[in-house]
Design a protein around this motif. Structure first.
Motif, PDB file in Angstrom:
ATOM      1  N   GLY A 144       0.521  -1.026  -0.074  1.00 47.25           N
ATOM      2  CA  GLY A 144      -0.360  -0.140  -0.133  1.00 47.25           C
ATOM      3  C   GLY A 144       0.459   1.180  -0.144  1.00 47.25           C
ATOM      4  N   GLY A 145       2.277   0.956  -0.010  1.00 48.00           N
ATOM      5  CA  GLY A 145       2.931   2.740  -0.074  1.00 48.00           C
ATOM      6  C   GLY A 145       4.433   1.276   0.324  1.00 48.00           C
ATOM      7  N   LEU A 146       5.342   2.856   0.408  1.00 44.68           N
ATOM      8  CA  LEU A 146       6.450   2.874   0.749  1.00 44.68           C
ATOM      9  C   LEU A 146       6.862   3.389   1.753  1.00 44.68           C
ATOM     10  N   PRO A 147       7.963   2.487   2.507  1.00 46.81           N
ATOM     11  CA  PRO A 147       8.910   3.131   3.883  1.00 46.81           C
ATOM     12  C   PRO A 147       9.403   4.089   3.475  1.00 46.81           C
ATOM     13  N   PRO A 148       9.548   5.189   4.540  1.00 49.55           N
ATOM     14  CA  PRO A 148      10.584   6.277   4.085  1.00 49.55           C
ATOM     15  C   PRO A 148      12.087   5.314   4.268  1.00 49.55           C
ATOM     16  N   ALA A 149      12.590   4.376   4.969  1.00 53.18           N
ATOM     17  CA  ALA A 149      13.141   3.899   4.837  1.00 53.18           C
ATOM     18  C   ALA A 149      14.535   3.522   2.896  1.00 53.18           C
ATOM     19  N   ILE A 150      13.241   3.044   2.344  1.00 59.26           N
ATOM     20  CA  ILE A 150      13.757   3.063   0.558  1.00 59.26           C
ATOM     21  C   ILE A 150      14.673   3.899   0.188  1.00 59.26           C
ATOM     22  N   GLY A 151      14.444   5.513   1.283  1.00 59.96           N
ATOM     23  CA  GLY A 151      15.512   6.150   1.330  1.00 59.96           C
ATOM     24  C   GLY A 151      17.297   5.752   1.404  1.00 59.96           C
ATOM     25  N   GLY A 152      17.137   4.614   1.645  1.00 60.44           N
ATOM     26  CA  GLY A 152      19.035   4.120   2.567  1.00 60.44           C
ATOM     27  C   GLY A 152      19.207   3.470   0.319  1.00 60.44           C
ATOM     28  N   LEU A 153      18.552   3.208   0.117  1.00 66.31           N
ATOM     29  CA  LEU A 153      18.811   2.540  -1.781  1.00 66.31           C
ATOM     30  C   LEU A 153      19.409   3.728  -2.504  1.00 66.31           C
ATOM     31  N   ARG A 154      20.406   3.818  -2.228  1.00 67.28           N
ATOM     32  CA  ARG A 154      21.315   4.642  -2.997  1.00 67.28           C
ATOM     33  C   ARG A 154      21.682   4.040  -4.564  1.00 67.28           C
ATOM     34  N   ARG A 155      21.310   3.202  -4.922  1.00 69.84           N
ATOM     35  CA  ARG A 155      22.226   2.912  -6.254  1.00 69.84           C
ATOM     36  C   ARG A 155      21.011   1.850  -7.349  1.00 69.84           C
ATOM     37  N   LEU A 156      19.917   2.589  -5.974  1.00 70.91           N
ATOM     38  CA  LEU A 156      18.937   1.813  -6.972  1.00 70.91           C
ATOM     39  C   LEU A 156      18.357   2.433  -7.914  1.00 70.91           C
ATOM     40  N   GLN A 157      18.352   1.814  -9.455  1.00 69.64           N
ATOM     41  CA  GLN A 157      18.078   2.886 -10.896  1.00 69.64           C
ATOM     42  C   GLN A 157      16.486   1.991 -11.113  1.00 69.64           C
TER      43      GLN A 157
ATOM     44  N   ALA B 212      -1.135   4.306  -3.766  1.00 70.14           N
ATOM     45  CA  ALA B 212      -2.020   5.883  -3.694  1.00 70.14           C
ATOM     46  C   ALA B 212      -1.224   6.827  -4.087  1.00 70.14           C
ATOM     47  N   THR B 213      -0.578   6.973  -3.366  1.00 68.03           N
ATOM     48  CA  THR B 213       0.416   8.322  -2.856  1.00 68.03           C
ATOM     49  C   THR B 213       1.787   7.668  -3.443  1.00 68.03           C
ATOM     50  N   LEU B 214       2.569   8.344  -3.107  1.00 70.24           N
ATOM     51  CA  LEU B 214       3.515   8.633  -3.036  1.00 70.24           C
ATOM     52  C   LEU B 214       4.289   9.798  -1.244  1.00 70.24           C
ATOM     53  N   GLY B 215       3.496  10.088  -0.665  1.00 67.01           N
ATOM     54  CA  GLY B 215       3.767  10.185   0.119  1.00 67.01           C
ATOM     55  C   GLY B 215       4.746  10.151   1.274  1.00 67.01           C
ATOM     56  N   GLY B 216       5.914  10.861   1.256  1.00 67.07           N
ATOM     57  CA  GLY B 216       7.337  11.036   2.285  1.00 67.07           C
ATOM     58  C   GLY B 216       8.309  10.094   1.014  1.00 67.07           C
ATOM     59  N   PHE B 217       7.531   9.987   0.122  1.00 66.56           N
ATOM     60  CA  PHE B 217       8.923   9.363  -0.761  1.00 66.56           C
ATOM     61  C   PHE B 217      10.289   9.731  -0.593  1.00 66.56           C
ATOM     62  N   PRO B 218      11.721   9.589   0.171  1.00 71.06           N
ATOM     63  CA  PRO B 218      12.602  10.499   0.044  1.00 71.06           C
ATOM     64  C   PRO B 218      13.249  10.441  -1.277  1.00 71.06           C
ATOM     65  N   PRO B 219      13.802  10.964  -1.996  1.00 71.23           N
ATOM     66  CA  PRO B 219      14.398  11.561  -2.768  1.00 71.23           C
ATOM     67  C   PRO B 219      15.982  10.035  -2.861  1.00 71.23           C
ATOM     68  N   LEU B 220      15.466   9.760  -4.365  1.00 66.32           N
ATOM     69  CA  LEU B 220      17.066   8.774  -5.285  1.00 66.32           C
ATOM     70  C   LEU B 220      17.700   9.556  -5.634  1.00 66.32           C
ATOM     71  N   PRO B 221      19.367   9.328  -5.363  1.00 64.27           N
ATOM     72  CA  PRO B 221      19.968  10.029  -6.682  1.00 64.27           C
ATOM     73  C   PRO B 221      19.768   9.457  -7.757  1.00 64.27           C
ATOM     74  N   ARG B 222      20.107   8.168  -7.979  1.00 57.93           N
ATOM     75  CA  ARG B 222      20.301   7.462  -8.963  1.00 57.93           C
ATOM     76  C   ARG B 222      18.704   6.646  -9.430  1.00 57.93           C
ATOM     77  N   LEU B 223      17.841   6.952  -9.791  1.00 53.26           N
ATOM     78  CA  LEU B 223      16.714   6.446  -9.503  1.00 53.26           C
ATOM     79  C   LEU B 223      16.469   6.694 -11.277  1.00 53.26           C
ATOM     80  N   GLU B 224      15.946   5.541 -12.357  1.00 54.71           N
ATOM     81  CA  GLU B 224      15.828   6.458 -13.672  1.00 54.71           C
ATOM     82  C   GLU B 224      14.296   5.989 -13.724  1.00 54.71           C
ATOM     83  N   GLU B 225      14.157   4.851 -13.586  1.00 59.56           N
ATOM     84  CA  GLU B 225      12.367   4.837 -13.761  1.00 59.56           C
ATOM     85  C   GLU B 225      12.014   3.489 -12.932  1.00 59.56           C
ATOM     86  N   LEU B 226      10.270   3.994 -12.908  1.00 64.39           N
ATOM     87  CA  LEU B 226       9.767   3.480 -11.949  1.00 64.39           C
ATOM     88  C   LEU B 226       8.264   3.598 -12.432  1.00 64.39           C
ATOM     89  N   ARG B 227       7.827   1.891 -12.388  1.00 64.97           N
ATOM     90  CA  ARG B 227       6.474   1.827 -12.927  1.00 64.97           C
ATOM     91  C   ARG B 227       5.615   1.854 -12.013  1.00 64.97           C
TER      92      ARG B 227
END
Length: 715
Positions: free
Chosen positions: A624-637, A647-662
Motif C-alpha cells: 500500500g506504500g513505501l517505507p521511508p527507509a527506502i531512501g537508503g537504497l542509494r544505488r537503485l536505478q 495510492a500516493t507516494l507521500g514521504g517518498f525520499p529522493p533517490l539519486p540514481r533512480l531512472e525508471e519507476l513503474r
C-alpha cells in the motif's frame, strides 16, 4: 417479584406427592439434564436449549416428569433463594466499603431492616443504609398463599445479580458519605502540608499519613513525608513499618507507592546472612507475603519483582524450585515462566547457560505435549533459544563521487546527533565537518545516515574511515581515481536474517527441537505455537534449504490464526525478503537485481540489506506504500511497483540514481500524489498505465508541469 407457578408440572397437593422431595427431584433432574446443573453457566442462566435469540417449541409435558425449564425454575426457587447479603456491624466507613457476610442472618423483610429481629435466638443490630444481610428464605406463614421457598417481593432499590439482591443506599446518603470522607481527607492533607512547610516531621505526621494511607495507599506525598518522619535506629521502626505496609498492600496489592516504600524499608534492615546460611526471618516473612499475594493474584508483577530482588541476595535455586512447583500445577502461568527466565538469564542479556538448557527444554517439552494450544510454554521456548537483541552496528559504508555523499547503514535504527553516540568519518585523515542527516528524510531513528562530501574538482584517490561509539570496530573504504562509487558491506548471514535473536549456535539443538515440533504437529496440526516455532527454527537452520516447508507452515499459520492476519502477513513478507536476499547474495557475479513478483508482500522489511541493489522488482503484490527507509537504497536505478495498492507516494525520499519507476495498475488518481518524484534528479521514465490518473483528461498536462523532464507513459 415472586416466581411464577410451574405450569408444566402436574397439579399435586404438595411438592412431595409423587414420592420425591423437592431436593430429590432436582437431583434426579441433574442426572437427566446435565446441562441444567452445570456450575460453569452460573445459577441465573437457564438450560442451554432455552437461551439464545430463538427458542424451539417444547414438547408436551409428560405426567410426573419435569421439563428443563421447570427444573431450572424450581432449582432457582428451592436451591438458590433470593436473599440480601449481610455485612458486619462496623463503623460507618467500614460498612460503606466492607463486603464480609456474617453467619448470623435476618430475613429480608421490612421488619428486619428496622432492627430488633431475632435470628437463632441472637439479637441482630439494626441495618445501616448501605448494609446488607444474607439469609435463606424463611417458611411462609400459614395462610399467606406462598409456597415453600417463595420469597416476598424484594425491597425498593434492590438490584438482583447472580441470584442475590444487593440493596444500595440512596443517592443522598451515598453523597453525604463521600462528602464526609473528602472532608476528612482534605483536613489531614492540609495539616500534613502545613507541618511539612514548618519542618515539623514528628509523630503526628506518622499518625496522619498512616490514617490516609490505610484508606488510600496511592498518595505518594504521604509516603514521602512518612520516610522523612521515620527517625531513630532502624531496628526500632523497621518491623512496625513492614507490618504497616503489609496492611496497605491488603487494601491495594498493586500500589506502586506501597511497594516502593517497602523496598526502602528493607534497605534499612540488618544485612542478610552470607550464602549457605539460613535466611533471616525478615526474608522468610517477605517470601511468605509474596506467596499470599500471588495466591490471590498470580499476575501481581510487584510481588514477582520483590521475589526476584530477594533471590538476588540468596541462592536462586529455591526460586527456580518455586517457579517449577507453580508450573507443575498450571502450565499456563505466564508469570512463573517469566520469573524462571529472569532467574536463568544474566542481567546483561545473555542466553540461558548451556548446562541448564537441556533441563529447560525438557520442561518445555512436557508442557507443550500436555497442552499444545497454550502459548505460554511456546513463548518460553523461543526465549530460551534466543539471546538479547544484538546492539546496533555498522553493516555498510557507501561513497558516491557524483552525488558527493557518504552513506552509513546500521543494522538497527539509530539516532546520530547531539546527545547520542558520535558517528565520526575522516577523509584522508581529516574529520568531515558536515552534519549527518537521515536517509529517510526525517529526524527520527533510521538505518541510513548521510553526510555531504567536500570533493575537489580533480579525481584523486580518497580514503575514508568511519567509526561509531556504539561499535568498537572501524570501517574503511577507498575510492579510486577512475571510480564513481565504492563501498564496504558486512557479509550476509542467512540464518540471522529472519530470527536475528537466535542465541543457540549448535545446529543439533535446533534440529532436535524442529523434530519435536514436527512430531507434535502430526498430533495437533492446528497448534499455532508449534507452527510459529517451527518456522523460526527452520529459518535459523537453513532458509534456502527449507524454503518450501517454511512457506507451507506460514500458509497453515494464516489459516489457523485469522485474528493475527496482519502480523502473519508481515512474517510471510519477511520470509520472502529473507529468501530473496539470501539467494541474491549467493548468486553468480553478485547479481544486484532482486526479483520478488507475485509474492503477496504486505510490507518491505530488511531494506537495510538492500543498499547495493540496482533493480528491485515488486510487481503483483499487495503493497500500500513505501517505507521511508527506502531512501537508503542509494544505488537503485529501476523500481517496479506495478499492480500493487499504492495510492500516493507521500514521504517518498529522493533517490539519486533512480531512472525508471513503474506504477501501472495502482489506484493513483491525482497528479499531486506523485509530487515527491520531482526531487529525484535522474528520473527519466514513469509508467502510469491502467491507473485512474491515466484516464483523467487533464492528466498529461498536469504531469508535464509537475515532471517536465520525465517521460510519462499513460497507456
Amino acid at each position: 417479584m415472586p416466581p411464577k407457578p410451574l405450569r408444566d408440572t402436574p397439579p399435586s397437593p404438595s411438592p412431595s406427592s409423587s414420592g420425591l422431595s423437592p431436593s430429590c427431584s432436582v437431583s434426579r433432574a441433574r442426572r437427566k439434564y446435565p446441562a441444567v446443573s452445570g456450575s460453569s453457566r452460573g445459577p441465573d442462566r437457564g438450560p442451554a436449549s432455552l437461551r439464545g435469540p430463538l427458542r424451539t417449541p417444547m414438547a408436551a409435558p409428560t405426567p410426573g416428569v419435569l421439563s428443563p425449564w421447570a427444573i431450572w425454575r424450581r432449582r432457582r426457587a428451592h436451591l438458590l433463594p433470593r436473599c440480601i447479603p449481610a455485612r458486619p456491624a462496623a463503623p460507618p466507613e467500614r460498612q460503606q466499603n466492607g463486603g464480609t457476610r456474617l453467619p448470623r442472618c435476618i430475613p429480608a423483610y421490612p421488619a428486619a431492616q428496622a432492627g430488633g429481629v431475632l435470628c437463632g435466638g441472637l439479637p441482630v443490630p439494626p441495618l445501616l443504609p448501605g448494609s446488607h444481610c444474607a439469609v435463606p428464605d424463611p417458611p411462609a406463614a400459614a395462610g399467606s398463599g406462598a409456597g415453600p421457598g417463595l420469597t416476598p417481593p424484594p425491597p425498593t432499590g434492590a438490584v438482583a445479580m447472580h441470584g442475590r439482591l444487593k440493596l444500595r443506599p440512596p443517592d443522598a446518603a451515598r453523597r453525604r458519605q463521600r462528602e464526609e470522607k473528602l472532608r476528612l481527607y482534605r483536613s489531614a492533607m492540609d495539616t500534613l502540608l502545613e507541618k511539612r512547610a514548618r519542618g515539623q516531621l514528628d509523630g503526628e505526621v506518622l499518625a496522619l499519613t498512616g490514617a490516609v494511607l490505610a484508606a488510600n495507599p496511592d498518595v505518594g506525598t504521604c509516603w514521602n513525608l512518612r520516610r522523612c518522619a521515620l527517625r531513630g535506629p532502624p531496628q526500632d521502626w523497621v518491623p512496625g513499618e513492614l507490618a504497616f505496609v503489609g496492611g496497605c498492600l491488603g487494601v491495594n496489592p498493586k500500589s506502586y507507592g506501597a511497594w516502593h516504600h517497602r523496598g526502602w524499608v528493607l534497605r534499612h534492615r540488618p544485612p542478610p546472612a552470607p550464602p549457605g546460611h539460613r535466611p533471616p526471618p525478615a526474608a522468610t516473612a517477605e517470601r511468605a507475603l509474596c506467596d499470599r499475594l500471588l495466591a490471590t493474584d498470580p499476575r501481581n508483577f510487584h510481588a514477582w519483582e520483590h521475589r526476584r530482588a530477594l533471590a538476588a541476595e540468596e541462592d536462586p535455586e529455591a526460586e527456580l524450585a518455586f517457579a517449577g512447583a507453580l508450573l507443575s500445577r498450571d502450565f499456563s502461568n505466564f508469570s512463573a515462566w517469566h520469573h524462571r527466565l529472569r532467574l536463568l538469564t544474566p542481567p546483561g542479556g545473555g542466553g540461558v547457560p548451556p548446562q541448564r538448557l537441556p533441563t529447560e527444554l525438557e520442561l518445555v517439552q512436557n508442557a507443550v505435549f500436555t497442552d499444545p494450544t497454550d502459548q505460554s510454554a511456546w513463548v518460553y521456548l523461543r526465549c530460551v533459544l534466543s539471546r538479547a537483541t544484538p546492539p546496533p552496528r555498522i553493516i555498510c559504508v557507501y561513497v558516491d563521487r557524483e552525488d558527493a555523499t557518504l552513506a552509513v547503514t546500521f543494522s538497527r535504527p539509530v539516532v546520530v546527533g547531539e546527545g547520542h553516540p558520535v558517528l565520526l568519518a575522516t577523509l584522508d585523515g581529516s574529520a568531515l565537518e558536515g552534519a549527518w542527516r537521515s536517509g529517510a528524510g526525517r529526524p527520527r531513528p533510521g538505518h541510513t545516515w548521510l553526510c555531504d562530501l567536500p570533493l575537489p574538482p580533480a579525481r584523486p584517490r580518497l580514503h575514508f574511515r568511519v567509526t561509531w561509539e556504539g561499535d568498537p570496530a572501524h570501517r574503511e573504504v577507498t575510492l579510486g581515481p577512475d571510480e564513481n562509487e565504492a563501498w564496504w558491506q558486512e557479509p550476509i548471514v542467512a540464518r540471522e536474517l529472519f530470527w536475528p535473536e537466535v542465541g543457540v549456535a549448535e545446529a543439533s539443538v535446533l534440529e532436535g527441537q524442529a523434530a519435536t515440533c514436527r512430531e507434535l504437529l502430526e498430533l495437533e496440526p492446528r497448534s499455532r505455537g508449534c507452527l510459529l516455532t517451527l518456522v523460526l527454527l527452520l529459518s535459523a537452520l537453513d532458509p534456502l534449504g527449507y524454503e518450501d516447508e517454511i512457506r507451507g507452515y506460514l500458509r497453515d499459520l494464516q489459516e489457523v490464526d485469522p485474528l493475527r492476519r496482519g502480523f502473519l502477513a508481515d512474517m510471510a513478507s519477511r520470509a520472502e525478503l529473507v529468501l530473496g536476499v539470501a539467494r541474491m547474495g549467493a548468486g553468480p557475479g553478485d547479481d544486484l537485481t532482486l526479483r520478488l513478483p507475485e509474492k503477496a508482500l504486505r510490507s518491505l522489511p530488511l531494506l537495510e540489506r538492500l543498499v547495493l541493489v540496482t533493480r528491485l522488482e515488486l510487481g503483483g503484490n499487495g503493497l500500500g506504500g513505501l517505507p521511508p527507509a527506502i531512501g537508503g537504497l542509494r544505488r537503485l536505478q529501476v523500481l517496479d511497483l506495478s499492480r500493487n495498492e499504492v495510492a500516493t507516494l507521500g514521504g517518498f525520499p529522493p533517490l539519486p540514481r533512480l531512472e525508471e519507476l513503474r506504477l501501472e495498475g495502482n489506484p493513483i488518481s491525482h497528479a499531486s500524489a506523485l509530487a515527491p518524484l520531482a526531487a529525484c534528479p535522474r528520473l527519466a521514465r514513469l509508467r502510469l498505465a491502467d491507473t485512474p490518473l491515466a484516464a483523467a483528461p487533464e492528466a498529461a498536462a498536469q504531469l508535464a508541469r509537475l515532471l517536465p523532464h520525465v517521460e510519462v507513459a499513460l497507456a
